[in-house]
Design an enzyme around this catalytic site. Structure first.
Site, PDB file in Angstrom:
ATOM      1  N   CYS A 173       0.866  -1.186   0.000  1.00 14.24           N
ATOM      2  CA  CYS A 173       0.000   0.000   0.000  1.00 14.24           C
ATOM      3  C   CYS A 173       0.900   1.233   0.000  1.00 14.24           C
ATOM      4  O   CYS A 173       2.128   1.130   0.099  1.00 14.24           O
ATOM      5  CB  CYS A 173      -0.898  -0.006   1.239  1.00 14.24           C
ATOM      6  SG  CYS A 173       0.038   0.065   2.799  1.00 14.24           S
ATOM      7  N   HIS A 218       5.689  -5.053   8.702  1.00 15.75           N
ATOM      8  CA  HIS A 218       5.637  -6.422   9.220  1.00 15.75           C
ATOM      9  C   HIS A 218       5.793  -7.438   8.080  1.00 15.75           C
ATOM     10  O   HIS A 218       4.832  -8.071   7.646  1.00 15.75           O
ATOM     11  CB  HIS A 218       4.330  -6.650   9.979  1.00 15.75           C
ATOM     12  CG  HIS A 218       4.322  -6.002  11.329  1.00 15.75           C
ATOM     13  ND1 HIS A 218       3.174  -5.700  12.016  1.00 15.75           N
ATOM     14  CD2 HIS A 218       5.348  -5.594  12.130  1.00 15.75           C
ATOM     15  CE1 HIS A 218       3.487  -5.145  13.172  1.00 15.75           C
ATOM     16  NE2 HIS A 218       4.798  -5.061  13.256  1.00 15.75           N
ATOM     17  N   HIS A 249       4.164   1.935  11.638  1.00 18.79           N
ATOM     18  CA  HIS A 249       3.056   1.731  12.573  1.00 18.79           C
ATOM     19  C   HIS A 249       2.879   2.874  13.552  1.00 18.79           C
ATOM     20  O   HIS A 249       1.871   2.937  14.263  1.00 18.79           O
ATOM     21  CB  HIS A 249       3.277   0.425  13.341  1.00 18.79           C
ATOM     22  CG  HIS A 249       3.548  -0.733  12.435  1.00 18.79           C
ATOM     23  ND1 HIS A 249       4.817  -1.246  12.247  1.00 18.79           N
ATOM     24  CD2 HIS A 249       2.730  -1.437  11.626  1.00 18.79           C
ATOM     25  CE1 HIS A 249       4.755  -2.238  11.370  1.00 18.79           C
ATOM     26  NE2 HIS A 249       3.510  -2.373  10.969  1.00 18.79           N
ATOM     27  N   CYS A 265       2.903   5.856   8.792  1.00 20.09           N
ATOM     28  CA  CYS A 265       1.930   6.006   7.708  1.00 20.09           C
ATOM     29  C   CYS A 265       1.035   7.204   7.993  1.00 20.09           C
ATOM     30  O   CYS A 265       0.516   7.352   9.106  1.00 20.09           O
ATOM     31  CB  CYS A 265       1.085   4.737   7.605  1.00 20.09           C
ATOM     32  SG  CYS A 265      -0.280   4.891   6.432  1.00 20.09           S
ATOM     33  N   HIS A 273      -0.222  -4.607  19.727  1.00 19.75           N
ATOM     34  CA  HIS A 273       0.211  -4.222  18.380  1.00 19.75           C
ATOM     35  C   HIS A 273       0.876  -2.846  18.446  1.00 19.75           C
ATOM     36  O   HIS A 273       0.423  -1.951  19.164  1.00 19.75           O
ATOM     37  CB  HIS A 273      -0.985  -4.188  17.435  1.00 19.75           C
ATOM     38  CG  HIS A 273      -0.607  -4.076  15.988  1.00 19.75           C
ATOM     39  ND1 HIS A 273      -0.270  -2.875  15.403  1.00 19.75           N
ATOM     40  CD2 HIS A 273      -0.516  -5.005  15.001  1.00 19.75           C
ATOM     41  CE1 HIS A 273       0.003  -3.076  14.123  1.00 19.75           C
ATOM     42  NE2 HIS A 273      -0.127  -4.355  13.855  1.00 19.75           N
ATOM     43  N   GLU A 278       0.969  -0.340  16.422  1.00 20.91           N
ATOM     44  CA  GLU A 278       0.128   0.799  16.060  1.00 20.91           C
ATOM     45  C   GLU A 278      -0.783   1.193  17.219  1.00 20.91           C
ATOM     46  O   GLU A 278      -0.950   2.378  17.519  1.00 20.91           O
ATOM     47  CB  GLU A 278      -0.722   0.479  14.823  1.00 20.91           C
ATOM     48  CG  GLU A 278      -1.599   1.646  14.416  1.00 20.91           C
ATOM     49  CD  GLU A 278      -2.582   1.303  13.302  1.00 20.91           C
ATOM     50  OE1 GLU A 278      -3.681   1.899  13.302  1.00 20.91           O
ATOM     51  OE2 GLU A 278      -2.262   0.459  12.452  1.00 20.91           O
ATOM     52  N   THR A 314      -5.822   0.685  12.033  1.00 23.89           N
ATOM     53  CA  THR A 314      -6.086   0.840  10.600  1.00 23.89           C
ATOM     54  C   THR A 314      -6.146  -0.469   9.840  1.00 23.89           C
ATOM     55  O   THR A 314      -6.614  -0.501   8.698  1.00 23.89           O
ATOM     56  CB  THR A 314      -5.008   1.728   9.940  1.00 23.89           C
ATOM     57  OG1 THR A 314      -3.732   1.090  10.074  1.00 23.89           O
ATOM     58  CG2 THR A 314      -4.978   3.112  10.566  1.00 23.89           C
ATOM     59  N   CYS A 352      -7.857   1.577   6.964  1.00 25.80           N
ATOM     60  CA  CYS A 352      -7.295   2.235   5.783  1.00 25.80           C
ATOM     61  C   CYS A 352      -7.877   1.656   4.490  1.00 25.80           C
ATOM     62  O   CYS A 352      -8.336   0.522   4.438  1.00 25.80           O
ATOM     63  CB  CYS A 352      -5.775   2.163   5.804  1.00 25.80           C
ATOM     64  SG  CYS A 352      -5.047   0.728   5.012  1.00 25.80           S
TER      65      CYS A 352
END
Length: 322
Positions: A21, A50, A83, A105, A133, A135, A173, A203
């Site tokens: 992406c 990742h 992240h 991002c 996680h 993020e 996301t 996202c």
């Protein structure tokens, strides 16, 4: 086996969009450009994205991956992963006089800004995401006193808020769209006046990859998702495939992880990849299948992605390591 002898029933449905992406592409190119402009070593906090193959490739070029900023020599250059990180990590980097290039991002940054905004407005924020996680940890760090993590539907009953009229949900996301909306529905039953985020937090790339898998899965005996096991969006694709009707779905880092027994009695194989997967790994899976009697893949396109993100500002000006 020649094309003329391939059984006509066998098919490969290749999902599109798949793979990188815009945010992942930006993050990987950020490390590559930092190595070019500043020279090795370039330190990277956590995996830049990742995917173990991407990380190994960057390590071979001189990137050094660390878990925390205190592992980076004082004054050295460090890249923060796609992240995102909490304000506390930025403060730690400043204390060690690190030169920071932030590859977060922009879609994650958007969620961070939402968290700060609604915390400033005295909302209770219910963050739907996976505990531990990176993020999620970064987003929670933006307003730890205001944010409660909702890992899944089982957490809904334990949520407490100060004012049921001032509650908003935000999300990681890279979640499953359907699963997230299911959790939102349960939260809304408890808090009917709960506000939704100003714009979708999951996202566009995660949604697009899930949507095309939903479309091909009912026709598939098997779906192979290329991606690493710590990639949230890749793991979700496996779940989406089986939920949408595929007989079986497996996550592999590359063709070497495919078990040939998976192909027994299989006529139609779907192939896709997570948002942090370079396309050469998908090509390896297609080659593996074609060597075992499958024809050339039929590409199934559900959306066209044109979004790009500019590189961090530090890479748009002359390098200076002094």
């Amino acid at each position: 086996m020649t094309a003329s002898t391939v059984p006509p029933t066998k098919r490969i449905l290749l999902a599109s969009p798949r793979g990188y992406c815009a945010g992942v592409d930006r993050a990987v190119v950020t490390v590559e450009k930092a190595l070019e402009q500043y020279g090795a070593p370039v330190y990277v906090r956590k995996q830049i994205v990742h995917n173990k193959h991407v990380v190994a490739n960057l390590q071979a070029r001189g990137a050094i991956f660390v878990e925390e900023t205190d592992e980076v020599p004082e004054g050295a250059l460090v890249v923060f992963s796609a992240h995102g990180v909490s304000p506390a990590v930025h403060e730690q980097a400043a204390q060690r006089r690190l030169q920071v290039i932030d590859a977060t991002c922009p879609l994650v940054t958007k969620v961070h800004k939402e968290a700060r905004r609604f915390a400033d407005e005295d909302y209770d924020i219910l963050l739907i995401g996976h505990r531990g996680h990176e993020e999620v940890e970064g987003t929670q760090g933006e307003a730890p006193e205001a944010i409660q993590l909702v890992n899944d539907a089982s957490d809904v009953d334990s949520v407490t808020v100060r004012d049921p009229e001032k509650v908003i949900w935000l999300s990681q996301t890279t979640l499953s769209v359907d699963e997230t909306l299911g959790t939102v529905d349960l939260l809304r039953k408890r808090f009917p006046l709960m506000t939704s985020p100003p714009s979708d937090d999951i996202c566009y790339a995660t949604q697009n990859r899930q949507e095309v898998v939903k479309q091909i899965a009912p026709d598939c005996d098997l779906v192979i998702v290329v991606g690493s096991k710590n990639s949230s969006n890749s793991v979700r694709l496996v779940e989406v495939a089986t939920g949408a009707g595929a007989d079986a779905a497996y996550l592999v880092d590359d063709a070497g992880e495919i078990d040939e027994a998976w192909l027994d009695g299989v006529d139609t194989v779907g192939v896709t990849s997570g948002a942090s997967v370079p396309d050469d790994l998908v090509s390896g899976v297609l080659d593996y299948l074609q060597e075992r009697g499958f024809p050339a893949a039929e590409e199934f396109t559900a959306a066209t992605e044109t979004l790009t993100f500019s590189l961090p500002k530090e890479l748009r000006r002359p390098a200076n390591r002094n």
